[in-house]
Write a protein that holds these residues in place. Structure first.
Motif, PDB file in Angstrom:
ATOM      1  N   HIS A 160      95.520  23.653 -84.258  1.00  0.00           N
ATOM      2  CA  HIS A 160      96.291  24.240 -85.354  1.00  0.00           C
ATOM      3  C   HIS A 160      97.795  23.975 -85.236  1.00  0.00           C
ATOM      4  O   HIS A 160      98.540  24.229 -86.175  1.00  0.00           O
ATOM      5  N   ASN A 161      98.231  23.507 -84.065  1.00  0.00           N
ATOM      6  CA  ASN A 161      99.656  23.247 -83.813  1.00  0.00           C
ATOM      7  C   ASN A 161     100.496  24.496 -84.030  1.00  0.00           C
ATOM      8  O   ASN A 161     101.659  24.407 -84.438  1.00  0.00           O
ATOM      9  N   ALA A 162      99.927  25.676 -83.771  1.00  0.00           N
ATOM     10  CA  ALA A 162     100.647  26.911 -84.082  1.00  0.00           C
ATOM     11  C   ALA A 162     100.447  28.027 -83.057  1.00  0.00           C
ATOM     12  O   ALA A 162     101.267  28.945 -82.982  1.00  0.00           O
ATOM     13  N   LYS A 163      99.363  27.991 -82.280  1.00  0.00           N
ATOM     14  CA  LYS A 163      99.130  29.036 -81.275  1.00  0.00           C
ATOM     15  C   LYS A 163      99.846  28.660 -79.983  1.00  0.00           C
ATOM     16  O   LYS A 163      99.728  27.526 -79.515  1.00  0.00           O
ATOM     17  N   ILE A 164     100.546  29.616 -79.393  1.00  0.00           N
ATOM     18  CA  ILE A 164     101.198  29.366 -78.110  1.00  0.00           C
ATOM     19  C   ILE A 164     100.135  29.129 -77.049  1.00  0.00           C
ATOM     20  O   ILE A 164      99.176  29.888 -76.923  1.00  0.00           O
ATOM     21  N   GLU A 165     100.298  28.062 -76.299  1.00  0.00           N
ATOM     22  CA  GLU A 165      99.413  27.789 -75.157  1.00  0.00           C
ATOM     23  C   GLU A 165     100.058  28.427 -73.922  1.00  0.00           C
ATOM     24  O   GLU A 165     100.817  27.783 -73.196  1.00  0.00           O
ATOM     25  N   ILE A 215     108.119  24.491 -77.044  1.00  0.00           N
ATOM     26  CA  ILE A 215     107.156  25.414 -76.456  1.00  0.00           C
ATOM     27  C   ILE A 215     105.756  24.878 -76.760  1.00  0.00           C
ATOM     28  O   ILE A 215     105.451  24.578 -77.921  1.00  0.00           O
ATOM     29  N   PRO A 216     104.898  24.698 -75.763  1.00  0.00           N
ATOM     30  CA  PRO A 216     103.576  24.103 -76.013  1.00  0.00           C
ATOM     31  C   PRO A 216     102.699  24.954 -76.922  1.00  0.00           C
ATOM     32  O   PRO A 216     102.652  26.183 -76.797  1.00  0.00           O
TER      33      PRO A 216
END
Length: 520
Positions: A499-504, A493-494
């Motif tokens: 932060h490599n943690a919030k959904i785009e 899931i992108p």
């Protein structure tokens, strides 16, 4: 005043105290407070000798290390403004940023100076400085200068400008003044319990400045800090063994990656934020390291910090609420932040309001809506006003910042996050209110095998994307509870690049559209 006044005080009071430690190849490099201040003074002198003057702007493109912080502090010392561009948003942001706010100098690593071959905007900058030798640049001074007092400035003097793409994709510039950053440090130091002589594993640039102002030692994490999810946990463990590190503040992706590598360090205290922090990850850390104090921090570029939540203070009913889709608990607003929940006007500018008009759109306890905040450490506007219309509310002399987050306040005055206002899903027939994603996603993250979850509207259908290997029976009740049309497994899931943690969510919708019938 000047932000560097505090460094000058500490250099005199505690000259031998270590300010920074970093790994450099196979050896460690460190610098004390007095030597750091000498280097800052030398850097400020170098900038002035090159023809720069108070009020000029220096663009920085450099990885995080001691030289970067010395050059940044030298900029503040000389009364100049430092400007940073988030390259994760794309190289085009450099040209756009320099068009909005031209720079008089460019400080970069030798590698980053190669960008001048590709960027006409960078080539137009008249002065170039490099942390090491590079052709046609002024090298960072290796000598120590006689210490001299920082330029004395008014509190509203610009100190730091950062460009980001923003949630809308339109570049915005956050301009932080010396007064703003001083107020931010005061809020951060209390919220994160920063005390002299503590040793912090540093991953977040702005926190390192707060560490310095608090008299702490910052150990720069031996990792690519532009990709927190790719941390090498073994190298972090080695740093833990070498130095008396007690605490760390980082993106949840940083901590999750170390958990997944079965090499989570034995920190005394962990602070995590910058993206949704799901209780499933905190439970994993707590089970493996019961003595580690876990604190989630809620804030944003424009308002950091807003609140924090100590995991050990979560009640059983709080955990049950999060497991059942009631949102993410992020604690009470701190003493420096005033908060309100207003009707969700996402994407719509609001006019100037009277106190009565603002009260009319403010919601009662327990009612979900748009989170707005104000305070001395909350940004009052963006550079040149670009982005103000849709993110600020003027109520007489008070400026409220619209965070873009949805949430509500409980009876104890604590904030519960529900997700981005822009990510809400319209109610279906028989439902009385829209659905925000965090509640559903947090609930899904508790299910065995689920690594990441994202709720979106796809072609009129309510779709829950799942990364990982969850069994169908474990998802069926969740699907029924939230009237989800489709559970869609995905390899990845992108998420955001910073932060490599919030959904785009826009990228996810685009990916689902490309998959066509396979996602229908």
């Amino acid at each position: 005043m000047n932000l560097v006044d505090r460094l000058a005080e500490l250099a005199q009071a505690h000259p031998e105290r270590l300010a920074f430690i970093q790994e450099q190849g196979s050896k460690s490099v460190s610098i004390t407070y007095d030597k750091l201040y000498e280097e800052v003074c030398a850097g400020a002198e170098s900038f002035r000798k090159a023809g720069l003057k108070q009020g000029d702007t220096i663009l920085f493109l450099h990885h995080i290390n001691i030289q970067l912080y010395a050059a940044l502090l030298a900029t503040f010392h000389a009364g100049m403004t430092a400007m940073f561009v988030d390259l994760a948003a794309g190289d085009h942001l450099i040209d756009h940023s320099l068009h909005l706010h031209p720079a008089q100098a460019y400080f970069a690593s030798p590698k980053a100076h190669l960008l001048r071959f590709h960027s006409a905007s960078l080539r137009k900058i008249p002065r170039h400085f490099s942390s090491k030798w590079a052709p046609f640049t002024t090298a960072w001074p290796k000598y120590r200068a006689a210490v001299h007092s920082p330029a004395q400035l008014s509190p509203d003097t610009p100190a730091l400008i950062t460009f980001t793409s923003g949630s809308t994709g339109k570049p915005k510039a956050a301009c932080r003044t010396h007064g703003f950053l001083t107020a931010q440090h005061q809020a951060l130091s209390e919220e994160l319990d920063m005390q002299e002589t503590q040793v912090d594993l540093t991953t977040l640039p702005i926190f390192a400045l707060a560490n310095l102002a608090s008299g702490m030692t910052s150990v720069i994490a031996d990792s690519d800090l532009s990709a927190p999810a790719s941390v090498n946990a073994t190298r972090i463990q080695q740093q833990m063994q070498r130095y008396p590190i007690t605490r760390c503040a980082a993106s949840p992706a940083f901590f999750r990656a170390m958990l997944d590598q079965n090499a989570f360090p034995d920190f005394r205290t962990v602070y995590t934020g910058g993206a949704p922090v799901f209780p499933s990850m905190l439970e994993r850390i707590s089970q493996q390291h019961p003595s580690t104090q876990l604190v989630t921090v809620y804030g944003s570029t424009e308002a950091e910090p807003i609140s924090h939540c100590n995991w050990s203070h979560c009640r059983d009913e709080d955990l049950e609420a999060m497991k059942n889709g009631h949102g993410l608990l992020v604690g009470k607003p701190n003493a420096y932040t005033k908060i309100a929940i207003i009707k969700d006007h996402n994407g719509k500018p609001l006019p100037k309001l009277s106190p009565e008009g603002f009260e009319a759109i403010t919601l009662a306890t327990g009612s979900p809506g748009e989170i707005v905040v104000t305070g001395d450490h909350v940004l009052k506007g963006y550079l040149n006003g670009l982005g103000d219309d849709e993110t600020k509310i003027h109520v007489e002399d008070t400026v409220w910042h619209r965070t873009g987050d949805a949430g509500y306040l409980d009876e104890d005055g604590r904030i519960w996050l529900l997700g981005r206002c822009s990510a809400k899903l319209a109610p279906k027939a028989g439902e009385t209110s829209p659905i925000y994603p965090f509640g559903v996603e947090a609930q899904a993250m508790y299910l065995p095998g689920v690594e990441r979850a994202a709720l979106v509207d796809h072609e009129g259908k309510r779709l829950l994307a799942i990364q990982g290997k969850a069994s169908d029976p474990s998802l069926s009740s969740l699907q029924a509870q939230w009237n989800i049309d489709l559970i869609f497994p995905m390899d990845t899931i992108p998420v955001d690049k910073r932060h490599n943690a919030k959904i785009e969510y826009p990228a996810l919708r685009k990916l689902l559209a490309e998959l066509g019938d396979n996602a229908g």
